[in-house]
Design a protein around this motif. Structure first.
Motif, PDB file in Angstrom:
ATOM      1  N   HIS A 122       0.752  -1.396  -0.252  1.00 49.36           N
ATOM      2  CA  HIS A 122      -0.087   0.066   0.025  1.00 49.36           C
ATOM      3  C   HIS A 122       0.985   1.072   0.149  1.00 49.36           C
ATOM      4  CE1 HIS A 122      -2.348   3.215   2.065  1.00 49.36           C
ATOM      5  NE2 HIS A 122      -3.207   2.833   1.292  1.00 49.36           N
ATOM      6  N   ASP A 123       2.001   1.288   0.847  1.00 46.63           N
ATOM      7  CA  ASP A 123       2.742   2.469   1.029  1.00 46.63           C
ATOM      8  C   ASP A 123       3.604   2.882  -0.318  1.00 46.63           C
ATOM      9  OD1 ASP A 123       1.550   2.934   3.463  1.00 46.63           O
ATOM     10  OD2 ASP A 123       3.490   1.996   4.536  1.00 46.63           O
ATOM     11  N   LYS A 124       4.249   1.485  -0.854  1.00 45.72           N
ATOM     12  CA  LYS A 124       4.801   1.483  -2.010  1.00 45.72           C
ATOM     13  C   LYS A 124       3.907   2.219  -3.172  1.00 45.72           C
ATOM     14  CE  LYS A 124       8.233   0.147  -5.125  1.00 45.72           C
ATOM     15  NZ  LYS A 124       7.405   0.386  -6.310  1.00 45.72           N
ATOM     16  N   LEU A 125       2.672   1.478  -3.294  1.00 46.06           N
ATOM     17  CA  LEU A 125       1.842   2.058  -4.485  1.00 46.06           C
ATOM     18  C   LEU A 125       1.696   3.562  -4.338  1.00 46.06           C
ATOM     19  CD1 LEU A 125      -0.254  -1.026  -4.968  1.00 46.06           C
ATOM     20  CD2 LEU A 125       1.464  -0.223  -6.393  1.00 46.06           C
ATOM     21  N   VAL A 126       1.345   3.993  -3.008  1.00 47.54           N
ATOM     22  CA  VAL A 126       0.759   5.427  -2.922  1.00 47.54           C
ATOM     23  C   VAL A 126       2.035   6.101  -3.057  1.00 47.54           C
ATOM     24  CG1 VAL A 126       0.386   7.158  -1.107  1.00 47.54           C
ATOM     25  CG2 VAL A 126      -0.942   4.950  -0.938  1.00 47.54           C
ATOM     26  N   ASN A 127       3.467   5.887  -2.777  1.00 48.46           N
ATOM     27  CA  ASN A 127       4.481   6.734  -3.009  1.00 48.46           C
ATOM     28  C   ASN A 127       4.764   6.807  -4.548  1.00 48.46           C
ATOM     29  OD1 ASN A 127       7.148   7.797  -2.092  1.00 48.46           O
ATOM     30  ND2 ASN A 127       8.040   6.141  -3.275  1.00 48.46           N
ATOM     31  N   ASP A 128       4.570   5.537  -5.394  1.00 50.79           N
ATOM     32  CA  ASP A 128       4.539   5.597  -6.834  1.00 50.79           C
ATOM     33  C   ASP A 128       3.773   6.330  -7.502  1.00 50.79           C
ATOM     34  OD1 ASP A 128       6.718   3.744  -6.448  1.00 50.79           O
ATOM     35  OD2 ASP A 128       5.723   2.030  -7.068  1.00 50.79           O
ATOM     36  N   ILE A 129       2.549   6.390  -7.066  1.00 50.04           N
ATOM     37  CA  ILE A 129       1.578   7.210  -7.671  1.00 50.04           C
ATOM     38  C   ILE A 129       1.733   8.858  -7.378  1.00 50.04           C
ATOM     39  CG2 ILE A 129      -1.020   7.869  -7.277  1.00 50.04           C
ATOM     40  CD1 ILE A 129      -1.534   4.898  -6.748  1.00 50.04           C
ATOM     41  N   GLU A 130       2.164   9.076  -6.288  1.00 56.04           N
ATOM     42  CA  GLU A 130       2.451  10.254  -5.862  1.00 56.04           C
ATOM     43  C   GLU A 130       3.808  10.598  -6.855  1.00 56.04           C
ATOM     44  OE1 GLU A 130       3.367  10.561  -1.803  1.00 56.04           O
ATOM     45  OE2 GLU A 130       1.218  10.698  -1.141  1.00 56.04           O
ATOM     46  N   THR A 131       4.778   9.988  -6.885  1.00 59.55           N
ATOM     47  CA  THR A 131       6.197   9.885  -7.728  1.00 59.55           C
ATOM     48  C   THR A 131       5.663  10.596  -9.213  1.00 59.55           C
ATOM     49  OG1 THR A 131       7.402   8.749  -6.416  1.00 59.55           O
ATOM     50  CG2 THR A 131       8.076   9.200  -8.620  1.00 59.55           C
ATOM     51  N   LEU A 132       4.889   9.627  -9.655  1.00 59.39           N
ATOM     52  CA  LEU A 132       4.422   9.648 -11.040  1.00 59.39           C
ATOM     53  C   LEU A 132       3.656  11.105 -11.108  1.00 59.39           C
ATOM     54  CD1 LEU A 132       3.083   6.264 -12.236  1.00 59.39           C
ATOM     55  CD2 LEU A 132       5.203   7.470 -12.951  1.00 59.39           C
ATOM     56  N   GLU A 133       2.642  11.325 -10.289  1.00 60.55           N
ATOM     57  CA  GLU A 133       1.750  12.642 -10.594  1.00 60.55           C
ATOM     58  C   GLU A 133       2.693  13.825 -10.544  1.00 60.55           C
ATOM     59  OE1 GLU A 133      -1.128  11.904  -7.447  1.00 60.55           O
ATOM     60  OE2 GLU A 133      -2.585  11.060  -8.616  1.00 60.55           O
ATOM     61  N   ALA A 134       3.748  13.695  -9.750  1.00 61.58           N
ATOM     62  CA  ALA A 134       4.631  14.881  -9.750  1.00 61.58           C
ATOM     63  C   ALA A 134       5.261  15.074 -10.909  1.00 61.58           C
ATOM     64  CB  ALA A 134       5.445  14.717  -8.313  1.00 61.58           C
ATOM     65  N   ARG A 135       5.687  13.766 -11.346  1.00 62.65           N
ATOM     66  CA  ARG A 135       6.433  14.183 -12.631  1.00 62.65           C
ATOM     67  C   ARG A 135       5.806  14.083 -14.033  1.00 62.65           C
ATOM     68  NH1 ARG A 135      10.935   9.676 -13.334  1.00 62.65           N
ATOM     69  NH2 ARG A 135      11.315  10.768 -14.928  1.00 62.65           N
ATOM     70  N   ARG A 136       4.248  13.845 -13.826  1.00 62.05           N
ATOM     71  CA  ARG A 136       3.465  13.806 -15.135  1.00 62.05           C
ATOM     72  C   ARG A 136       3.468  15.139 -15.949  1.00 62.05           C
ATOM     73  NH1 ARG A 136      -2.686  12.163 -14.182  1.00 62.05           N
ATOM     74  NH2 ARG A 136      -2.194  13.753 -12.879  1.00 62.05           N
ATOM     75  N   ASP A 137       3.200  16.029 -15.148  1.00 61.10           N
ATOM     76  CA  ASP A 137       3.231  17.302 -15.801  1.00 61.10           C
ATOM     77  C   ASP A 137       4.541  17.615 -16.536  1.00 61.10           C
ATOM     78  OD1 ASP A 137       0.361  17.574 -15.320  1.00 61.10           O
ATOM     79  OD2 ASP A 137       0.869  19.018 -13.450  1.00 61.10           O
ATOM     80  N   ALA A 138       5.591  17.570 -15.700  1.00 64.55           N
ATOM     81  CA  ALA A 138       6.995  17.896 -16.425  1.00 64.55           C
ATOM     82  C   ALA A 138       7.202  17.032 -17.404  1.00 64.55           C
ATOM     83  CB  ALA A 138       8.057  17.826 -15.305  1.00 64.55           C
ATOM     84  N   ILE A 139       7.118  15.898 -17.461  1.00 64.43           N
ATOM     85  CA  ILE A 139       7.128  14.985 -18.630  1.00 64.43           C
ATOM     86  C   ILE A 139       6.343  15.175 -19.867  1.00 64.43           C
ATOM     87  CG2 ILE A 139       6.869  12.341 -19.227  1.00 64.43           C
ATOM     88  CD1 ILE A 139       7.876  11.348 -16.476  1.00 64.43           C
ATOM     89  N   LYS A 140       5.046  15.685 -19.579  1.00 65.82           N
ATOM     90  CA  LYS A 140       4.141  15.852 -20.546  1.00 65.82           C
ATOM     91  C   LYS A 140       4.815  17.275 -21.284  1.00 65.82           C
ATOM     92  CE  LYS A 140       0.167  13.281 -19.734  1.00 65.82           C
ATOM     93  NZ  LYS A 140      -1.485  13.262 -19.656  1.00 65.82           N
TER      94      LYS A 140
END
Length: 225
Positions: A122-140
């Protein structure tokens, strides 16, 4: 507990490495986020069930231990009362609970271990989701800039072709102008030649006219006119 079979894969997954390898990060990040959110929803559901199992196991252990304590005390009191047969019966019952306690504790240990794994996932998935959401706008934004640059490169490349075509057109235009100048010069030369020829005819024809006049005068004299 199907999600538990994927525990190792999920815990070893590296989101940053995955994004670095993918060909289209913008599409990959959205798909990965969808997958992670689906996994997280499943983990939450499974975790709730496993925690419920763990609490149930805790109650079973506690109740069993209370029964063991109760029958132990009862057997001791029976002996104090001089009733050995009752004490023997109570001890046998206590031993049954002690046998069950070992099984309950194994279940308790397993459910708590599984609950710990689910919390880790649960904690790993939450962290991964937060990481992706933080990087998504920059990557796009980076991908959009790259595509814009590619579009500009194509336009510039097309401009070079247009420039080349314009240069070819200018060469053809100069060639046409040269052909026109040559035709004009030839026409002027033809006009000059025609004028000279007409002038020569003029004086040539004058000679012919004099001959005609002479013959006409002779004919008139012969006729007495």
């Amino acid at each position: 507990m199907g999600i538990l079979t994927r525990f190792t894969d999920i815990m070893k997954s590296n989101i940053n490495a995955l994004l670095d390898k993918c060909e289209d990060p913008a599409k990959m990040i959205d798909q990965t986020l969808r997958d992670l959110r689906e996994d997280l929803a499943e983990v939450k559901k499974e975790t709730a069930n496993i925690i419920a199992d763990a609490k149930s196991a805790d109650r079973q252990v506690k109740e069993c231990e209370e029964e063991i304590a109760k029958y132990t005390t009862a057997a001791q009191n029976a002996l104090k009362a001089g009733n050995e047969d009752d004490a023997r019966t109570l001890i046998a019952k206590k031993q049954q609970y002690e046998s069950n306690l070992a099984s309950y504790k194994k279940t308790q240990e397993l459910t708590h271990a599984n609950a710990d794994k689910m919390r880790q996932m649960h904690d790993k998935l939450v962290n991964d989701i937060e990481t992706l959401e933080a990087r998504r706008d920059a990557i796009k934004a980076t991908v959009a800039s790259a595509k814009a640059q590619e579009h500009i490169n194509k336009i510039v490349s097309g401009g070079d072709k247009a420039k080349s075509s314009m240069e070819s057109f200018e060469r053809y235009e100069k060639k046409a102008e040269k052909m026109l100048d040559a035709a004009t010069a030839e026409a002027e030369l033809n006009a000059h030649t025609s004028a000279a020829s007409n002038l020569a005819d003029k004086y040539t024809s004058n000679g012919n006219d004099a001959s005609v006049d002479d013959e006409l005068a002779a004919m008139k004299a012969k006729l007495g006119l």
